[in-house]
Scaffold this motif. Structure first.
Motif, PDB file in Angstrom:
ATOM      1  N   LYS A  51       1.136  -0.842   0.176  1.00 15.99           N
ATOM      2  CA  LYS A  51       0.198  -0.196  -0.047  1.00 15.99           C
ATOM      3  C   LYS A  51       1.138   1.254   0.278  1.00 15.99           C
ATOM      4  O   LYS A  51       0.388   2.580  -0.281  1.00 15.99           O
ATOM      5  CB  LYS A  51      -0.816   0.003   1.154  1.00 15.99           C
ATOM      6  CG  LYS A  51      -1.596   1.303   1.804  1.00 15.99           C
ATOM      7  CD  LYS A  51      -2.219   1.013   1.948  1.00 15.99           C
ATOM      8  CE  LYS A  51      -3.729   2.429   2.503  1.00 15.99           C
ATOM      9  NZ  LYS A  51      -3.113   3.398   2.724  1.00 15.99           N
ATOM     10  N   LYS A  52       2.029   1.183   0.890  1.00 14.16           N
ATOM     11  CA  LYS A  52       2.799   1.882   0.684  1.00 14.16           C
ATOM     12  C   LYS A  52       3.475   2.568  -0.509  1.00 14.16           C
ATOM     13  O   LYS A  52       3.416   3.422  -1.184  1.00 14.16           O
ATOM     14  CB  LYS A  52       3.819   2.301   2.180  1.00 14.16           C
ATOM     15  CG  LYS A  52       5.283   3.532   1.758  1.00 14.16           C
ATOM     16  CD  LYS A  52       5.905   2.934   3.728  1.00 14.16           C
ATOM     17  CE  LYS A  52       6.562   3.886   3.538  1.00 14.16           C
ATOM     18  NZ  LYS A  52       7.938   3.838   4.715  1.00 14.16           N
ATOM     19  N   ILE A  53       4.080   1.730  -1.245  1.00 14.78           N
ATOM     20  CA  ILE A  53       4.301   1.430  -2.908  1.00 14.78           C
ATOM     21  C   ILE A  53       3.767   2.422  -3.320  1.00 14.78           C
ATOM     22  O   ILE A  53       3.390   3.826  -4.308  1.00 14.78           O
ATOM     23  CB  ILE A  53       5.018  -0.070  -2.917  1.00 14.78           C
ATOM     24  CG1 ILE A  53       6.143  -0.416  -2.384  1.00 14.78           C
ATOM     25  CG2 ILE A  53       5.211   0.190  -4.789  1.00 14.78           C
ATOM     26  CD1 ILE A  53       6.327  -1.506  -2.729  1.00 14.78           C
ATOM     27  N   LEU A  54       2.345   1.722  -3.197  1.00 17.11           N
ATOM     28  CA  LEU A  54       0.887   2.784  -4.385  1.00 17.11           C
ATOM     29  C   LEU A  54       0.560   3.740  -4.447  1.00 17.11           C
ATOM     30  O   LEU A  54       0.407   5.223  -4.774  1.00 17.11           O
ATOM     31  CB  LEU A  54      -0.023   1.555  -4.479  1.00 17.11           C
ATOM     32  CG  LEU A  54      -0.123   0.051  -4.612  1.00 17.11           C
ATOM     33  CD1 LEU A  54      -1.910  -0.532  -4.280  1.00 17.11           C
ATOM     34  CD2 LEU A  54       0.271   0.356  -6.458  1.00 17.11           C
ATOM     35  N   ASP A  55       0.874   4.252  -2.764  1.00 13.63           N
ATOM     36  CA  ASP A  55       0.696   5.172  -2.797  1.00 13.63           C
ATOM     37  C   ASP A  55       1.452   6.142  -3.009  1.00 13.63           C
ATOM     38  O   ASP A  55       1.612   7.762  -2.692  1.00 13.63           O
ATOM     39  CB  ASP A  55       0.616   6.053  -0.635  1.00 13.63           C
ATOM     40  CG  ASP A  55      -0.754   5.004   0.011  1.00 13.63           C
ATOM     41  OD1 ASP A  55      -1.545   5.091  -0.957  1.00 13.63           O
ATOM     42  OD2 ASP A  55      -0.963   4.540   1.223  1.00 13.63           O
ATOM     43  N   ASN A  56       3.119   6.047  -2.901  1.00 15.53           N
ATOM     44  CA  ASN A  56       4.129   6.678  -3.488  1.00 15.53           C
ATOM     45  C   ASN A  56       3.965   6.978  -5.232  1.00 15.53           C
ATOM     46  O   ASN A  56       4.743   8.198  -5.277  1.00 15.53           O
ATOM     47  CB  ASN A  56       5.557   5.909  -3.040  1.00 15.53           C
ATOM     48  CG  ASN A  56       6.105   6.254  -1.878  1.00 15.53           C
ATOM     49  OD1 ASN A  56       4.891   7.162  -0.656  1.00 15.53           O
ATOM     50  ND2 ASN A  56       6.343   5.080  -0.744  1.00 15.53           N
TER      51      ASN A  56
END
Length: 307
Positions: free
Chosen positions: A18-23
């Motif tokens: 999820k953090k990767i997608l947010d970035n």
């Protein structure tokens, strides 16, 4: 509730993804992530739902530098056009195109970009196509067939090196109006296995064979028999991605400054004979017929001072 090591690792992976997608800047409203608050007895697997338009696109410098040759045909124009079928009755096509047709049946080709009406013909016999005003042949496919062209071999049964399929003459001829073939010995004038000069309008051999056309790179898979097959379909209203290239080829042969047209005019001038004296360069005249053109007095007068 006791969380197993496997479940803990799974949740850590979800948070990391999820953090990767947010970035990446992906809108969270398109993302559904299962959490620990969901009912544990719901065994239905949940999937990430991502708006693909928001994803970054990979661009290849190599592909961006490539230039297509004449706008290569899409895959849908490939082998499916080797045999066309009747799609609509005459009255339906008239309604579709809002045109009137008196003598010829209406045919529509499968897998087309668009349909155009039959060409008009002016008092000088020149054909005019609404979609390509620069294309002005003066022989119809029927006239080319009736008077004799290609040594009688154009619609013979033959294997195509382009489509890797066997081309059946009867199948390919079936898509065109029967009146084109009225009074014609089809086996001799259209499906002959051997080239016969006597079949041709001027009684001479002219032009090259299908294998020569293929080897030269002139054939596209939508019309595996060559230019005349394209012209028959274009005349009947089919339009596709190869039209501009084929019209350009015609222009180089028989257009306003076509090399074969100018060559014929030059030979007539040198002979001191009339423009329609068929004893002057029968081979060039036959070649021009294969490109749906016959030298007219108007064109001869327009070019005579330039040769």
């Amino acid at each position: 509730m006791v969380i197993t090591d496997y479940e803990k690792q799974r949740l850590d992976n979800i948070k990391r993804n999820k953090k990767i997608l947010d970035n990446l800047g992906i809108n969270n409203k398109f993302l559904k992530v299962p959490g620990t608050s969901k009912k544990t007895n719901n065994k239905k697997r949940k999937y990430l739902e991502i708006d693909l338009d928001d994803l970054p696109r990979r661009k290849s410098p190599r592909l961006s530098r490539q230039k297509p040759e004449y706008g290569l045909l899409p895959d849908e124009f490939d082998a499916s056009l080797t045999r066309s079928r009747e799609l609509a009755k005459k009255e339906d096509l008239i309604k579709l195109n809002k045109i009137e047709q008196d003598d010829e049946e209406a045919y529509v080709i499968e897998n087309y970009d668009q349909i155009e009406p039959l060409p008009t013909r002016d008092k000088d016999g020149v054909l005019h196509f609404r979609s390509h005003p620069q294309f002005k042949p003066n022989l119809t496919p029927k006239e080319m067939i009736q008077t004799g062209s290609f040594g009688g071999t154009f619609f013979r049964d033959v294997r195509s090196n382009i489509t890797k399929k066997h081309l059946v003459g009867d199948d390919d001829l079936s898509e065109f109006p029967k009146e084109w073939m009225e009074g014609v010995d089809i086996e001799k004038m259209l499906k002959n296995d051997e080239y016969e000069e006597s079949v041709n309008r001027y009684g001479v051999k002219a032009g090259q064979d299908l294998r020569d056309w293929e080897n030269a790179g002139w054939i596209r898979s939508c019309d595996p028999r060559g230019w005349f097959q394209w012209y028959c379909r274009f005349y009947m209203g089919r339009r596709n991605g190869d039209d501009d290239r084929q019209v350009q080829r015609w222009s180089g042969v028989a257009g306003p400054n076509g090399r074969w047209k100018k060559d014929l005019v030059r030979k007539i001038v040198r002979s001191g004979k009339e423009y329609d004296d068929e004893s002057v360069s029968a081979v060039v005249r036959q070649t021009l017929q294969h490109w749906a053109y016959k030298l007219s007095e108007q064109d001869y007068n327009a070019l005579v001072s330039d040769v």
